[in-house]
Design a protein around this motif. Sequence first.
Motif, PDB file in Angstrom:
ATOM      1  N   THR A   1      17.224   0.223  64.753  1.00  0.00           N
ATOM      2  CA  THR A   1      17.286   1.258  63.720  1.00  0.00           C
ATOM      3  C   THR A   1      18.719   1.433  63.208  1.00  0.00           C
ATOM      4  O   THR A   1      18.940   1.585  62.000  1.00  0.00           O
ATOM      5  CB  THR A   1      16.714   2.588  64.267  1.00  0.00           C
TER       6      THR A   1
ATOM      7  N   ASP B   1      10.677   0.097  59.238  1.00  0.00           N
ATOM      8  CA  ASP B   1      10.881   0.348  60.670  1.00  0.00           C
ATOM      9  C   ASP B   1       9.578   0.783  61.330  1.00  0.00           C
ATOM     10  O   ASP B   1       9.044   1.845  61.028  1.00  0.00           O
ATOM     11  CB  ASP B   1      11.956   1.428  60.845  1.00  0.00           C
ATOM     12  N   GLU B   2       9.051  -0.041  62.203  1.00  0.00           N
ATOM     13  CA  GLU B   2       7.856   0.233  63.012  1.00  0.00           C
ATOM     14  C   GLU B   2       6.650   0.707  62.191  1.00  0.00           C
ATOM     15  O   GLU B   2       6.117   1.801  62.411  1.00  0.00           O
ATOM     16  CB  GLU B   2       8.191   1.235  64.116  1.00  0.00           C
TER      17      GLU B   2
END
Length: 246
Positions: A44, A172-173
């Motif tokens: 991140t 992100d994810e």
Amino acid sequence: MKTLLEMSGVSVSFDGFKAINNLSFRIGEPELRAIIGPNGAGKTTFMDIITGKTRPDSGTVVYGEKSISLLKMSESEIATVGVGRKFQKPTVFEAQTVRENLAMALKNKRGPFDVLLYRKTQAGARRIGELAETIGLTDALPRIAGELSHGQKQWLEIGMLLAQDPRLLLVDEPAAGMTPAEREHTTDLLKRAAQKHAVVVVEHDMEFIRRLDCRVTVLCEGSVLAEGSLDHVTSNPEVIEVYLGR
Ligand SMILES: Nc1ncnc2c1ncn2[C@@H]1O[C@H](COP(=O)(O)OP(=O)(O)O)[C@@H](O)[C@H]1O
Ligand SMILES: [Mg+2]
């Protein structure tokens, strides 16, 4: 494939802890890239550096054919040159329809002459249709966004980012909280987006990564541990040790 973004020798410390350690990374345009690595590996933070949210202590991040330095730009300037980011929590306009959400995203599109182009409703309507197809929400265009499933909201938000025509999309994810069917749809969508754009996807779900079928970068302790095909990196003993073996 030409390089779109290149990071070299980047380090960041938080209170003396090196979250990113002499990290180098490049991505082409178009390209789909998956990033994996244990919790706390710096995935991140890596995205935060690209978007200007976190400033590195050392290193360079250059972007585009003129190799402009992103480190000298504000977060909003970085967005303006075409870096879009999808956060985990979807931020769609719940009271508006899917169509209205996409239309609003198109209106806010970056670039000087786009406003003129999209004011012509026909071009705008066509583009909304294309975006809906890319994200698989064609049938859902008249629906109120607040009534969509979690997965559908995520796709809509990706569509809204694509409406801005980013050159680099950071995700992100995306699979978190999605059903298996939604995950499958998400991989398809990201692969379609990566035909035109550079797309970086951080994800834990290995099935998801396998379906992306792209080059994989393994981050560990803020550096690249391995890079290559999924089979290549997952047969690396160090990767097995720090990540898969756990
Ligand atoms: N703003 C911050 N302040 C202090 N420590 C941070 C900050 N952001 C990240 N970290 C630390 O840096 C490391 C990397 O975090 P992160 O990039 O979130 O890892 P990942 O996304 O790979 O799980 C972690 O140890 C985390 O606690
Ligand atoms: Mg993270």
